[in-house]
Scaffold this motif. Structure first.
Motif, mmCIF file in Angstrom:
data_model
loop_
_atom_site.group_PDB
_atom_site.id
_atom_site.type_symbol
_atom_site.label_atom_id
_atom_site.label_comp_id
_atom_site.label_asym_id
_atom_site.label_seq_id
_atom_site.Cartn_x
_atom_site.Cartn_y
_atom_site.Cartn_z
ATOM 1 N N LEU A 1 13.621 32.249 17.360
ATOM 2 C CA LEU A 1 13.377 31.348 18.482
ATOM 3 C C LEU A 1 13.268 32.109 19.796
ATOM 4 C CD1 LEU A 1 15.666 28.155 18.338
ATOM 5 C CD2 LEU A 1 13.173 28.245 18.480
ATOM 6 N N LEU A 2 14.294 32.918 20.078
ATOM 7 C CA LEU A 2 14.340 33.622 21.360
ATOM 8 C C LEU A 2 13.203 34.632 21.483
ATOM 9 C CD1 LEU A 2 18.198 34.071 21.685
ATOM 10 C CD2 LEU A 2 16.727 32.609 23.096
ATOM 11 N N ALA A 3 12.883 35.323 20.402
ATOM 12 C CA ALA A 3 11.778 36.286 20.443
ATOM 13 C C ALA A 3 10.454 35.590 20.734
ATOM 14 C CB ALA A 3 11.698 37.047 19.129
ATOM 15 N N THR A 4 10.253 34.422 20.122
ATOM 16 C CA THR A 4 9.007 33.686 20.322
ATOM 17 C C THR A 4 8.898 33.153 21.747
ATOM 18 O OG1 THR A 4 8.982 33.038 17.984
ATOM 19 C CG2 THR A 4 7.603 31.768 19.489
ATOM 20 N N VAL A 5 9.986 32.575 22.252
ATOM 21 C CA VAL A 5 9.947 31.992 23.595
ATOM 22 C C VAL A 5 9.830 33.084 24.650
ATOM 23 C CG1 VAL A 5 11.174 30.535 25.237
ATOM 24 C CG2 VAL A 5 11.216 29.962 22.825
ATOM 25 N N TYR A 6 10.547 34.197 24.447
ATOM 26 C CA TYR A 6 10.441 35.321 25.395
ATOM 27 C C TYR A 6 9.044 35.929 25.386
ATOM 28 C CZ TYR A 6 15.266 36.256 26.978
ATOM 29 O OH TYR A 6 16.478 36.194 27.596
ATOM 30 N N GLY A 7 8.529 36.219 24.210
ATOM 31 C CA GLY A 7 7.317 37.018 24.109
ATOM 32 C C GLY A 7 6.020 36.253 24.038
ATOM 33 N N GLY A 8 6.092 34.953 23.741
ATOM 34 C CA GLY A 8 4.876 34.180 23.558
ATOM 35 C C GLY A 8 4.494 33.369 24.782
ATOM 36 N N SER A 9 3.452 32.588 24.612
ATOM 37 C CA SER A 9 3.003 31.690 25.667
ATOM 38 C C SER A 9 3.914 30.468 25.740
ATOM 39 C CB SER A 9 1.577 31.224 25.361
ATOM 40 O OG SER A 9 1.575 30.420 24.181
ATOM 41 N N PHE A 10 3.683 29.629 26.731
ATOM 42 C CA PHE A 10 4.444 28.376 26.804
ATOM 43 C C PHE A 10 4.210 27.550 25.549
ATOM 44 C CE2 PHE A 10 4.448 23.804 27.777
ATOM 45 C CZ PHE A 10 5.809 23.644 28.020
ATOM 46 N N LEU A 11 2.959 27.476 25.078
ATOM 47 C CA LEU A 11 2.660 26.684 23.887
ATOM 48 C C LEU A 11 3.382 27.243 22.661
ATOM 49 C CD1 LEU A 11 1.000 24.276 22.825
ATOM 50 C CD2 LEU A 11 -0.826 25.899 22.278
ATOM 51 N N ASP A 12 3.438 28.558 22.528
ATOM 52 C CA ASP A 12 4.164 29.177 21.422
ATOM 53 C C ASP A 12 5.637 28.771 21.458
ATOM 54 O OD1 ASP A 12 1.963 30.583 20.401
ATOM 55 O OD2 ASP A 12 2.335 32.310 21.706
ATOM 56 N N GLY A 13 6.245 28.907 22.641
ATOM 57 C CA GLY A 13 7.654 28.579 22.780
ATOM 58 C C GLY A 13 7.929 27.110 22.516
ATOM 59 N N LEU A 14 7.066 26.254 23.049
ATOM 60 C CA LEU A 14 7.230 24.820 22.828
ATOM 61 C C LEU A 14 7.153 24.480 21.351
ATOM 62 C CD1 LEU A 14 7.375 21.875 23.781
ATOM 63 C CD2 LEU A 14 4.899 21.976 24.205
ATOM 64 N N ALA A 15 6.188 25.068 20.649
ATOM 65 C CA ALA A 15 6.045 24.812 19.214
ATOM 66 C C ALA A 15 7.266 25.300 18.444
ATOM 67 C CB ALA A 15 4.782 25.489 18.687
ATOM 68 N N ALA B 1 -5.450 24.085 25.018
ATOM 69 C CA ALA B 1 -5.448 25.374 24.324
ATOM 70 C C ALA B 1 -6.702 25.550 23.479
ATOM 71 C CB ALA B 1 -4.208 25.474 23.439
ATOM 72 N N THR B 2 -7.026 26.799 23.194
ATOM 73 C CA THR B 2 -8.130 27.093 22.275
ATOM 74 C C THR B 2 -7.670 26.843 20.842
ATOM 75 O OG1 THR B 2 -7.505 29.409 21.940
ATOM 76 C CG2 THR B 2 -8.911 28.899 23.852
ATOM 77 N N ASP B 3 -8.616 26.808 19.922
ATOM 78 C CA ASP B 3 -8.261 26.635 18.509
ATOM 79 C C ASP B 3 -7.360 27.765 18.031
ATOM 80 O OD1 ASP B 3 -9.746 24.326 18.402
ATOM 81 O OD2 ASP B 3 -11.495 25.253 17.442
ATOM 82 N N GLY B 4 -7.646 28.989 18.481
ATOM 83 C CA GLY B 4 -6.820 30.123 18.077
ATOM 84 C C GLY B 4 -5.406 30.015 18.607
ATOM 85 N N GLN B 5 -5.257 29.558 19.841
ATOM 86 C CA GLN B 5 -3.919 29.384 20.415
ATOM 87 C C GLN B 5 -3.158 28.281 19.692
ATOM 88 O OE1 GLN B 5 -5.291 28.677 24.404
ATOM 89 N NE2 GLN B 5 -4.964 30.804 25.053
ATOM 90 N N ARG B 6 -3.843 27.227 19.346
ATOM 91 C CA ARG B 6 -3.197 26.141 18.594
ATOM 92 C C ARG B 6 -2.753 26.631 17.214
ATOM 93 N NH1 ARG B 6 -5.548 20.397 20.220
ATOM 94 N NH2 ARG B 6 -5.386 19.921 17.998
ATOM 95 N N ALA B 7 -3.577 27.431 16.576
ATOM 96 C CA ALA B 7 -3.231 27.944 15.250
ATOM 97 C C ALA B 7 -1.991 28.831 15.312
ATOM 98 C CB ALA B 7 -4.406 28.712 14.655
ATOM 99 N N GLY B 8 -1.919 29.690 16.332
ATOM 100 C CA GLY B 8 -0.747 30.547 16.475
ATOM 101 C C GLY B 8 0.512 29.751 16.732
ATOM 102 N N ALA B 9 0.411 28.743 17.590
ATOM 103 C CA ALA B 9 1.565 27.895 17.880
ATOM 104 C C ALA B 9 1.967 27.100 16.640
ATOM 105 C CB ALA B 9 1.236 26.958 19.036
ATOM 106 N N ARG B 10 0.988 26.643 15.889
ATOM 107 C CA ARG B 10 1.290 25.900 14.656
ATOM 108 C C ARG B 10 2.074 26.763 13.676
ATOM 109 N NH1 ARG B 10 -3.586 24.831 13.248
ATOM 110 N NH2 ARG B 10 -3.753 26.444 11.647
#
Length: 232
Positions: free
Chosen positions: A128-142, A198-207
């Motif tokens: 969780l913390l690695a994703t929220v720290y290192g990713g985009s807002f959408l990544d962290g939210l997901a 978000a782009t399709d690629g960003q959505r896929a990563g967050a998913r």
């Protein structure tokens, strides 16, 4: 004239639908897990529930940090305030609800705080913390969303079934409560809003993050059922 990419973007379905569809098998496995069915029929061993409460106390402290980081990256002032409030709420839940549960289980919040952090708890919060720290807002939210959304769905489902055990009924009521459900609806709506931009690629990563932390939710209940400890 609209380009093909604009048309494709315009007709995409809500991001929340895409996310939930990706975890339908995981959610079914959660509802079928003996920890959850044991809450409903009252057969869940107290030791398993105590393990859950202790590990959830550890988990929520890091979850609050993850929510605070989501607040720092949130797109609007309202979103910043909402996530900051949720972070405070996570700490309050750890201090209040878990203290009450520990007292009912013959322990204390101090004992829970000094108990070892289990392997699944450590892995889940680290991810969780690695994703929220290192990713985009959408990544962290997901990544943080399953803890909101799955608990709300489980609470809603179990509220209809209830439990013969008063302790387990209290746990079910906390997550089936309308106040918690309304918070979750707000975060799901934000996921739709952020996903739309978000782009399709960003959505896929967050998913992918959403699917991973949903699996960790199943693992968290399974760890409590097994009273998981470090093997060495």
């Amino acid at each position: 004239m609209m380009s093909e990419s604009t048309v494709t973007h315009a007709i995409r379905r809500p991001f929340s639908e895409e996310l939930w569809d990706a975890i339908v098998p995981t959610y079914k496995a959660i509802l079928d897990h003996p920890f959850i069915t044991g809450l409903v029929d009252g057969t869940l061993p107290r030791d398993a529930f105590r393990h859950f409460v202790v590990q959830d106390s550890h988990y929520l402290r890091d979850y609050a940090r993850a929510l605070a980081l989501c607040a720092a990256k949130a797109p609007t002032e309202d979103d910043v305030r909402a996530f900051a409030s949720d972070a405070v709420g996570a700490i309050a839940a750890e201090q209040d609800m878990h203290s009450a549960f520990m007292a009912d289980l013959g322990g204390s919040a101090e004992q829970a705080a000094t108990a070892p952090v289990g392997p699944t708890t450590q892995a889940y919060t680290s991810y969780l913390l690695a994703t929220v720290y290192g990713g985009s807002f959408l990544d962290g939210l997901a990544a943080v969303l399953p803890c909101y959304w799955i608990y709300a769905r489980v609470g809603e489902e179990l509220l209809e079934r209830s439990s013969p055990d008063p302790l387990y009924r209290r746990w079910i009521a906390a997550y089936g409560d309308e106040a918690f459900q309304s918070v979750v609806r707000r975060v799901v709506a934000l996921a739709d809003r952020a996903g739309e931009e978000a782009t399709d690629g960003q959505r896929a990563g967050a998913r992918d993050h959403f699917v991973t932390t949903s699996r960790y939710e199943w693992m968290f209940w399974d760890a409590a059922w097994r009273r998981e400890a470090w093997p060495v």
